[in-house]
Write a protein that holds these residues in place. Structure first.
Motif, PDB file in Angstrom:
ATOM      1  N   LEU A  58       7.012  -0.532  -3.406  1.00 19.42           N
ATOM      2  CA  LEU A  58       6.018  -0.980  -2.428  1.00 19.42           C
ATOM      3  C   LEU A  58       6.291  -0.384  -1.054  1.00 19.42           C
ATOM      4  N   ASP A  59       7.559  -0.376  -0.665  1.00 18.32           N
ATOM      5  CA  ASP A  59       7.920   0.227   0.622  1.00 18.32           C
ATOM      6  C   ASP A  59       7.566   1.706   0.648  1.00 18.32           C
ATOM      7  N   ALA A  60       7.829   2.400  -0.451  1.00 19.73           N
ATOM      8  CA  ALA A  60       7.571   3.836  -0.520  1.00 19.73           C
ATOM      9  C   ALA A  60       6.076   4.153  -0.523  1.00 19.73           C
ATOM     10  N   SER A  61       5.260   3.197  -0.911  1.00 16.83           N
ATOM     11  CA  SER A  61       3.814   3.447  -0.991  1.00 16.83           C
ATOM     12  C   SER A  61       3.115   3.350   0.359  1.00 16.83           C
ATOM     13  N   GLU A  78      -4.129   0.211  -3.520  1.00 14.55           N
ATOM     14  CA  GLU A  78      -4.201   0.390  -4.973  1.00 14.55           C
ATOM     15  C   GLU A  78      -2.831   0.202  -5.603  1.00 14.55           C
ATOM     16  N   PHE A  79      -1.818   0.708  -4.901  1.00 16.54           N
ATOM     17  CA  PHE A  79      -0.470   0.568  -5.424  1.00 16.54           C
ATOM     18  C   PHE A  79      -0.053  -0.897  -5.397  1.00 16.54           C
ATOM     19  N   VAL A 139      -4.284   7.534 -12.369  1.00 18.86           N
ATOM     20  CA  VAL A 139      -3.242   7.137 -11.417  1.00 18.86           C
ATOM     21  C   VAL A 139      -3.337   8.000 -10.155  1.00 18.86           C
ATOM     22  N   PRO A 140      -3.465   7.363  -8.985  1.00 13.10           N
ATOM     23  CA  PRO A 140      -3.516   8.120  -7.734  1.00 13.10           C
ATOM     24  C   PRO A 140      -2.197   8.846  -7.454  1.00 13.10           C
ATOM     25  N   VAL A 141      -2.293   9.910  -6.687  1.00  9.26           N
ATOM     26  CA  VAL A 141      -1.133  10.736  -6.358  1.00  9.26           C
ATOM     27  C   VAL A 141      -0.028   9.911  -5.696  1.00  9.26           C
ATOM     28  N   GLU A 142      -0.402   8.978  -4.826  1.00 15.15           N
ATOM     29  CA  GLU A 142       0.605   8.160  -4.129  1.00 15.15           C
ATOM     30  C   GLU A 142       1.446   7.348  -5.106  1.00 15.15           C
ATOM     31  N   ILE A 143       0.797   6.844  -6.142  1.00 13.08           N
ATOM     32  CA  ILE A 143       1.523   6.051  -7.143  1.00 13.08           C
ATOM     33  C   ILE A 143       2.401   6.960  -7.990  1.00 13.08           C
ATOM     34  N   LEU A 144       1.889   8.140  -8.331  1.00 11.83           N
ATOM     35  CA  LEU A 144       2.707   9.102  -9.073  1.00 11.83           C
ATOM     36  C   LEU A 144       3.973   9.440  -8.289  1.00 11.83           C
ATOM     37  N   ALA A 146       0.493   1.203 -16.919  1.00 14.44           N
ATOM     38  CA  ALA A 146      -0.015  -0.059 -16.377  1.00 14.44           C
ATOM     39  C   ALA A 146      -0.837   0.189 -15.118  1.00 14.44           C
ATOM     40  N   ALA A 147      -0.350   1.063 -14.257  1.00 14.48           N
ATOM     41  CA  ALA A 147      -1.079   1.382 -13.032  1.00 14.48           C
ATOM     42  C   ALA A 147      -2.414   2.048 -13.358  1.00 14.48           C
TER      43      ALA A 147
END
Length: 155
Positions: free
Chosen positions: A12-15, A20-21, A119-124, A142-143
């Motif tokens: 979560l911090d990294a996102s 969406e994340f 899956v969005p790039v940020e989540i990847l 899951a995402a």
């Protein structure tokens, strides 16, 4: 799976506040927090602000889960490692529950591919922090499934 759960606060911090994340994390925490018995009867749909919207098959399930909402909220936020969710809204939507029972990335290879493509790039990028390949794949599936459900509910 426990390793990925421990990583959720760091992910979560990294996102950097990506909604969406955060929604994907909330769905994962819900799935883990409610357990096997409730999982087929309550499907997290979206995170609206700080409210997790959960589809249930009927009024009876909504009533039962409302009575448990404080406990569920505590479990979910403990899993997430912060008070991301302030309330849970249970919405009667049997079609969403039935659809979630049928379509799972673990049982349908085509669905899995569509989920991974959603899956969005940020989540990847954030998922790269998960070193266990199986856990990373589960997280991304899951995402992706969450993103697909969100897209369907917005149409």
């Amino acid at each position: 799976m426990n390793n990925i759960i421990r990583l959720l606060p760091k992910l979560l911090d990294a996102s950097s506040g990506n909604r969406e994340f955060a929604e994907s994390v909330a769905r994962i925490a819900w799935t883990r927090g409610v357990g096997e018995g409730l999982r087929p009867h309550a499907v997290p749909e979206r995170l609206a602000g700080n409210t997790l919207v959960v589809a249930v098959p009927d009024v009876v399930w909504r009533t039962q889960l409302r009575a448990m909402s404080a406990e569920l909220l505590t479990r979910i936020n403990w899993i997430i490692g912060r008070d991301l969710i302030k309330s849970i809204e249970f919405r009667v939507d049997p079609k969403t529950v039935e659809s979630a029972r049928r379509e799972t990335p673990q049982t349908d290879p085509e669905f899995a591919q569509r989920a991974l493509n959603s899956v969005p790039v940020e989540i990847l990028a954030a998922a790269e922090a998960i070193h266990d390949e199986q856990l990373q794949r589960r997280f991304l599936l899951a995402a992706g499934a969450a993103m697909m459900r969100r897209q369907v509910s917005q149409t």
